[in-house]
Design an enzyme around this catalytic site. Structure first.
Site, PDB file in Angstrom:
ATOM      1  N   ASP A  41       0.810  -1.225   0.000  1.00 39.84           N
ATOM      2  CA  ASP A  41       0.000   0.000   0.000  1.00 39.84           C
ATOM      3  C   ASP A  41       0.840   1.270   0.000  1.00 39.84           C
ATOM      4  OD1 ASP A  41      -2.347  -1.460  -0.001  1.00 39.84           O
ATOM      5  OD2 ASP A  41      -2.414  -1.576   2.183  1.00 39.84           O
ATOM      6  N   ARG A  74      -7.253   0.546  -0.586  1.00 40.90           N
ATOM      7  CA  ARG A  74      -8.551   0.895  -0.015  1.00 40.90           C
ATOM      8  C   ARG A  74      -8.585   2.359   0.420  1.00 40.90           C
ATOM      9  NH1 ARG A  74     -13.528  -2.286   1.670  1.00 40.90           N
ATOM     10  NH2 ARG A  74     -13.228  -2.825  -0.486  1.00 40.90           N
TER      11      ARG A  74
END
Lengths: 422, 422
Positions: free
Chosen positions: B146, B194
């Protein structure tokens, strides 16, 4: 034709149907072989449509280096199409137009690079000489990730998607295995293959033995049995701790419906195409309560030249080269096919086969390639599949870390005819 | 500690959170550096849970070759977990258990390899020495696809998923471009992320300029604007002939709902998680009428060691090695972070940073990295991202055409304590 005379006329090459990681290697084989013989090559932009539209590309404008780079560039360098010619009776105007275009540009050889439908088109064009009095030799050149062409032992394009699928299944399974204790227990990969399960079968090369991934493969050749599927997923998770499933997009239920269409509706209430993985995932969650993840690589799988199989890339080039040799030798209505002469060590050669035996036929997986429960591949399948993913076909990367894929100039040939009004 | 004395005690290494293509390269860095110093290394099976359960692995049972092969093997070789320790006040028993396990096995250094949450766990454990009278040095080791850890310039694991995403976007776009005349006009790839759009941003490296793919990137940092999205897709198809969209899984509408959850329902009426791509595809079909395809590589993207970035693989190894050096030098509550000293040529070094500045923080994309319309990346973003995907990290393939990934023996250490009953 005498071998020491420069052949008269031009060769037209076109790409058809879904493209692959290595269809441009075939184009390189065609163009390099023709150049070696002094034969000029035009390419039709977007397959047979380019021929109908007189939208032709002069490949002589491309450098030697650019043509060589096609050998490692995915996609279709001249554009492809999904367009099937009707029969001569049904649409004579189209065939007359093709003859007009061929005659206007002195096209004497036409090489059509595609799958079943394209072999049909090639066969129809090969018959134009007799039917309409224009001397044209037409050679079909095999290409399809679906591996479903008749006669040939395998299809250029398949070996690379097979390798991509086996490697990706292995890699993602290592990921799932390390997280299964507290996270995803069931991982589902959806692969291409609406009618034949060749790509799904190739995933089976990722591992061997009951505990190795993929633990279940779902083939379109077998009716989806929900109870058996759930029972095997459950048994696998309980024994191994996690479970990898590879599903063909084309699996159907007992009513003959595609699973991908049977369940899920999108935001607008339409059935959601191309998504059998989420349907299976929902089933696993609902009936077994396991945490799941799913992947749908779609075009990524068939364009992944970075992970091509050397066997496949070599064969793709070889069929292009052979097609030119066949054409210049005066052959017509044939396709260069791959003949396997030995499994281990793997040996193959190229031979001509009649298009009439290939057009519109479809080779499914033999029943002997599927295990009794229908969820795996047999030793016979491994023997067939294993050589097709062997060898790597490395490509040059630029300093910026991206593959050095070539973009051709695709210089248009000046039009000589009026536009074609269908 | 004198540099010429063999340090006393054992080092414990554990992997945490979602694994990556290169987390095992960090493990190799740790084990090889510790072996060079004569320090024995245990690994905890499945992250901190292995420490709590006294489920430890003796890495001295692995050959030098096996440890070296970790450098090119994806997944988490010792197992990982998603498990966050509560505060000392909230669950003192867990911390006491950890001390018991550390003491029983003479663990003097603990290296925890993970993201934000794991940095928090590492920080808590680093404070045990003072709080509970057991001398333990704890080092956090960075890892996350991420790329959202604070302080460090980038995170090991990200560069490889970035490279995978850029290359896959480029390859699939070549496919779409060649078929667009008669087939798919809009192709949508859904990528991980996300809360932060780093991976989606990396897809932007596939091409530069308005006509190059990806034509639109959808970031979780921006509210999804349906009208602007559709207008840009339409304009792109009309100008270029086709359109590639890369969407972060985490994009939300103006109401703050994840798009992936807002629309689609599965066969059981549950909202379908992890599928923003099909929602966007349905929108394109419904509102613009274009034929679409979509891909969702999911775990394939973060496990694709076959396409790792050399920069990333090197950094992953380096942080593992540095963590051992910091630990043996007596440092505590720090993380080796990557410091960029030059963009072009790209140069970096490893420095220690306090875990307190990293734990539970999240680095989002700077606003200056997004173009004004919010659908692309700026030159500043390219400057930051480009070096991270540079270089290839080739791996050995076996004769069967698969990468030679290692499976460790993972020999369990004999237990000395009673099972832990939480």
């Amino acid at each position: 034709m005498k071998s020491n005379t420069k052949p008269h006329g031009r060769l037209l090459y076109a790409q058809s149907g879904g493209v692959t990681a290595v269809i441009n290697a075939t184009a390189a084989g065609v163009i390099e072989a023709a150049r070696a013989k002094g034969v000029p090559v035009f390419a039709a932009r977007n397959g047979i449509l380019g021929a109908l539209r007189e939208d032709l590309i002069d490949t002589s404008k491309e450098t030697k280096a650019a043509i060589a780079a096609l050998r490692h560039t995915p996609g279709g360098a001249f554009g492809s199409c999904r367009y099937k010619l009707k029969s001569l009776d049904a649409n004579r105007a189209e065939y007359e137009r093709l003859i007009d275009v061929f005659r206007a540009h002195d096209i004497r050889w036409f090489l059509y690079n595609g799958g079943n439908d394209s072999a049909d088109t090639a066969l129809k064009i090969s018959q134009l000489g007799k039917a309409m009095g224009y001397d044209i030799r037409c050679i079909g050149v095999p290409k399809t990730v679906d591996n479903d062409l008749a006669v040939t032992d395998c299809c250029p394009g398949f070996g690379s998607v097979a390798k991509y699928t086996a490697v990706s299944t292995l890699e993602a399974s290592l990921d799932v295995a390390s997280m299964a204790d507290t996270s995803t227990k069931v991982f589902i990969v959806e692969v291409m293959g609406r009618h034949a399960g060749w790509i799904a079968a190739a995933a089976g090369l990722a591992g061997e033995g009951a505990d190795a991934p993929p633990h279940l493969i779902l083939f379109p050749e077998r009716v989806f049995d929900e109870a058996a599927f759930l029972a095997k997923v459950k048994a696998t998770v309980e024994r191994v701790g996690w479970c990898t499933v590879v599903a063909s997009e084309g699996i159907r239920n007992a009513e003959g419906q595609f699973l991908a269409e049977a369940g899920t509706r999108d935001a607008f209430g339409h059935s959601q195409l191309g998504g059998v993985a989420p349907v299976l995932a929902a089933l696993v969650k609902e009936k077994l309560g396991y945490k799941y993840h799913w992947a749908l690589p779609d075009y990524l799988q068939r364009s992944a030249r970075h992970l091509a199989s050397k066997t496949d890339a070599d064969q793709a080039y070889a069929v292009g080269k052979a097609a030119v040799e066949y054409a210049l030798a005066g052959m017509n209505a044939v396709m260069p096919v791959i003949v396997r002469t030995s499994d281990a060590p793997y040996r193959w050669k190229i031979d001509p086969a009649p298009l009439a035996k290939i057009a519109n036929r479809e080779k499914k997986m033999p029943a002997s390639f599927l295990t009794r429960d229908g969820f795996g591949i047999t030793a016979a399948a491994r023997r067939y599949l294993a050589p097709l993913i062997q060898g790597e076909a490395p490509l040059p990367y630029s300093k910026n870390g991206l593959p050095q894929y070539v973009a051709l100039k695709n210089t248009a040939v000046a039009r000589k005819l009026e536009p074609f009004a269908r």
